[in-house]
Design a protein around this motif. Structure first.
Motif, PDB file in Angstrom:
ATOM      1  N   PRO A 132       0.790  -1.238   0.000  1.00 39.41           N
ATOM      2  CA  PRO A 132       0.000   0.000   0.000  1.00 39.41           C
ATOM      3  C   PRO A 132       0.821   1.287   0.000  1.00 39.41           C
ATOM      4  CG  PRO A 132      -0.097  -1.041   2.146  1.00 39.41           C
ATOM      5  CD  PRO A 132       0.588  -2.011   1.231  1.00 39.41           C
ATOM      6  N   ASN A 133       2.046   1.239   0.503  1.00 42.55           N
ATOM      7  CA  ASN A 133       2.860   2.455   0.593  1.00 42.55           C
ATOM      8  C   ASN A 133       3.817   2.623  -0.581  1.00 42.55           C
ATOM      9  OD1 ASN A 133       1.643   2.778   3.120  1.00 42.55           O
ATOM     10  ND2 ASN A 133       3.285   1.666   4.126  1.00 42.55           N
ATOM     11  N   ASP A 134       3.842   1.656  -1.497  1.00 48.77           N
ATOM     12  CA  ASP A 134       4.812   1.675  -2.584  1.00 48.77           C
ATOM     13  C   ASP A 134       4.143   1.278  -3.898  1.00 48.77           C
ATOM     14  OD1 ASP A 134       7.386   2.058  -0.994  1.00 48.77           O
ATOM     15  OD2 ASP A 134       6.484   0.333   0.012  1.00 48.77           O
ATOM     16  N   ASP A 135       4.660   1.795  -5.018  1.00 52.04           N
ATOM     17  CA  ASP A 135       4.132   1.465  -6.343  1.00 52.04           C
ATOM     18  C   ASP A 135       4.729   0.136  -6.798  1.00 52.04           C
ATOM     19  OD1 ASP A 135       2.835   1.525  -8.754  1.00 52.04           O
ATOM     20  OD2 ASP A 135       4.178   3.000  -9.668  1.00 52.04           O
ATOM     21  N   LEU A 136       4.281  -0.929  -6.139  1.00 51.61           N
ATOM     22  CA  LEU A 136       4.833  -2.249  -6.362  1.00 51.61           C
ATOM     23  C   LEU A 136       3.742  -3.287  -6.136  1.00 51.61           C
ATOM     24  CD1 LEU A 136       7.692  -3.501  -6.898  1.00 51.61           C
ATOM     25  CD2 LEU A 136       7.902  -3.762  -4.432  1.00 51.61           C
ATOM     26  N   LYS A 137       3.799  -4.345  -6.940  1.00 57.43           N
ATOM     27  CA  LYS A 137       2.892  -5.482  -6.785  1.00 57.43           C
ATOM     28  C   LYS A 137       3.684  -6.735  -7.123  1.00 57.43           C
ATOM     29  CE  LYS A 137      -1.445  -7.431  -8.396  1.00 57.43           C
ATOM     30  NZ  LYS A 137      -2.631  -7.232  -9.234  1.00 57.43           N
ATOM     31  N   ALA A 138       3.472  -7.807  -6.361  1.00 52.05           N
ATOM     32  CA  ALA A 138       4.141  -9.081  -6.618  1.00 52.05           C
ATOM     33  C   ALA A 138       3.081 -10.129  -6.941  1.00 52.05           C
ATOM     34  CB  ALA A 138       4.959  -9.514  -5.407  1.00 52.05           C
ATOM     35  N   THR A 139       3.334 -10.911  -7.976  1.00 58.59           N
ATOM     36  CA  THR A 139       2.439 -11.981  -8.378  1.00 58.59           C
ATOM     37  C   THR A 139       3.245 -13.272  -8.435  1.00 58.59           C
ATOM     38  OG1 THR A 139       1.142 -10.435  -9.704  1.00 58.59           O
ATOM     39  CG2 THR A 139       0.839 -12.789 -10.158  1.00 58.59           C
ATOM     40  N   GLN A 140       2.736 -14.301  -7.773  1.00 58.74           N
ATOM     41  CA  GLN A 140       3.427 -15.589  -7.775  1.00 58.74           C
ATOM     42  C   GLN A 140       3.136 -16.309  -9.095  1.00 58.74           C
ATOM     43  OE1 GLN A 140       2.066 -18.575  -5.042  1.00 58.74           O
ATOM     44  NE2 GLN A 140       4.155 -19.240  -4.652  1.00 58.74           N
ATOM     45  N   LEU A 148       7.488  -9.033 -10.292  1.00 61.87           N
ATOM     46  CA  LEU A 148       7.252  -7.720  -9.700  1.00 61.87           C
ATOM     47  C   LEU A 148       6.904  -6.713 -10.790  1.00 61.87           C
ATOM     48  CD1 LEU A 148      10.248  -7.782  -7.229  1.00 61.87           C
ATOM     49  CD2 LEU A 148       7.847  -7.999  -6.634  1.00 61.87           C
ATOM     50  N   THR A 149       5.840  -5.958 -10.541  1.00 61.67           N
ATOM     51  CA  THR A 149       5.404  -4.918 -11.472  1.00 61.67           C
ATOM     52  C   THR A 149       4.983  -3.693 -10.664  1.00 61.67           C
ATOM     53  OG1 THR A 149       3.087  -5.631 -11.419  1.00 61.67           O
ATOM     54  CG2 THR A 149       4.500  -6.619 -13.121  1.00 61.67           C
ATOM     55  N   ARG A 150       4.656  -2.641 -11.384  1.00 62.48           N
ATOM     56  CA  ARG A 150       4.003  -1.497 -10.730  1.00 62.48           C
ATOM     57  C   ARG A 150       2.572  -1.925 -10.412  1.00 62.48           C
ATOM     58  NH1 ARG A 150       6.830   3.173 -11.111  1.00 62.48           N
ATOM     59  NH2 ARG A 150       8.536   3.238 -12.617  1.00 62.48           N
ATOM     60  N   LYS A 151       1.874  -1.144  -9.598  1.00 67.75           N
ATOM     61  CA  LYS A 151       0.503  -1.496  -9.207  1.00 67.75           C
ATOM     62  C   LYS A 151      -0.433  -1.617 -10.404  1.00 67.75           C
ATOM     63  CE  LYS A 151       0.670   0.276  -4.532  1.00 67.75           C
ATOM     64  NZ  LYS A 151       0.157   1.226  -3.554  1.00 67.75           N
ATOM     65  N   ASP A 152      -0.183  -0.827 -11.454  1.00 67.59           N
ATOM     66  CA  ASP A 152      -1.049  -0.888 -12.647  1.00 67.59           C
ATOM     67  C   ASP A 152      -0.678  -2.027 -13.586  1.00 67.59           C
ATOM     68  OD1 ASP A 152       1.256  -0.039 -13.945  1.00 67.59           O
ATOM     69  OD2 ASP A 152       0.448   1.929 -14.516  1.00 67.59           O
ATOM     70  N   GLY A 153       0.327  -2.842 -13.213  1.00 69.59           N
ATOM     71  CA  GLY A 153       0.746  -3.985 -14.011  1.00 69.59           C
ATOM     72  C   GLY A 153       1.861  -3.673 -14.989  1.00 69.59           C
ATOM     73  N   SER A 154       2.237  -2.418 -15.123  1.00 68.74           N
ATOM     74  CA  SER A 154       3.312  -2.062 -16.050  1.00 68.74           C
ATOM     75  C   SER A 154       4.668  -2.470 -15.465  1.00 68.74           C
ATOM     76  CB  SER A 154       3.295  -0.565 -16.361  1.00 68.74           C
ATOM     77  OG  SER A 154       3.531   0.203 -15.191  1.00 68.74           O
ATOM     78  N   THR A 155       5.660  -2.575 -16.351  1.00 73.51           N
ATOM     79  CA  THR A 155       6.994  -2.978 -15.913  1.00 73.51           C
ATOM     80  C   THR A 155       7.591  -1.911 -15.017  1.00 73.51           C
ATOM     81  OG1 THR A 155       8.030  -2.037 -17.866  1.00 73.51           O
ATOM     82  CG2 THR A 155       7.391  -4.356 -17.984  1.00 73.51           C
ATOM     83  N   LEU A 156       8.533  -2.331 -14.209  1.00 73.56           N
ATOM     84  CA  LEU A 156       9.144  -1.418 -13.252  1.00 73.56           C
ATOM     85  C   LEU A 156      10.059  -0.405 -13.921  1.00 73.56           C
ATOM     86  CD1 LEU A 156       9.902  -3.964 -10.434  1.00 73.56           C
ATOM     87  CD2 LEU A 156       8.157  -2.203 -10.435  1.00 73.56           C
TER      88      LEU A 156
END
Length: 159
Positions: A132-140, A148-156
């Motif tokens: 919630p505090n960072d523009d990051l999302k992890a998907t197994q 790891l991607t940004r919250k919107d699914g775009s590449t880092l």
């Protein structure tokens, strides 16, 4: 052939190793995580013996969609950040993090002494981790690795 018991602290672990990209990785430089379960080939759940130097964090504040976690403090006094609340823990204190609640958590070592805790988590497939505090999302991924991607699914890209 069976493997003999081993001292947990003898299982190697590099200081500060993380899957987080820059600049997030720098935040974990004071964390040492010994992957005990992986060492013994466990596949249904993970067990980590984790050490936090003064000022270190366990992870970015996060919540899991599928996987559950449990911690038991062995040494030191970490601060458990749980959503907007904070709790100073002592040796023997424990906490369980249910999956799917959206309640972000992390441990922070704000003391002047090292912290050691045991961390146990399941390995249910299809997990997603929100930060919630960072523009990051992890998907197994199906192979157990993490994307790891940004919250919107775009590449880092460059952060």
């Amino acid at each position: 052939m069976t493997q003999p018991p081993i001292a947990a602290k003898s299982i190697p672990a590099p200081l500060g190793k993380t899957i987080y990209p820059k600049p997030y990785a720098a935040l974990l430089q004071g964390r040492l995580k010994r992957k005990l379960g992986k060492y013994f080939g466990l596949t249904h759940f993970g067990v980590n013996l984790t050490h936090l130097l003064p000022g270190a964090i366990s992870a970015l504040a996060h919540s899991h969609s599928q996987q559950e976690e449990f911690i038991l403090v062995l040494e030191g006094s970490p601060t458990l950040v749980l959503g907007q609340e904070e709790f100073v823990l002592q040796p023997g204190d424990c906490y369980g993090f249910q999956a799917g609640t959206g309640l972000a958590h992390q441990l922070v070592n704000r003391s002047e002494a090292s912290v050691t805790y045991l961390e146990i988590g399941d390995r249910i497939e299809g997990d997603e981790v929100e930060y919630p505090n960072d523009d990051l999302k992890a998907t197994q991924l199906p192979n157990g690795e993490w994307a790891l991607t940004r919250k919107d699914g775009s590449t880092l890209g460059d952060l």
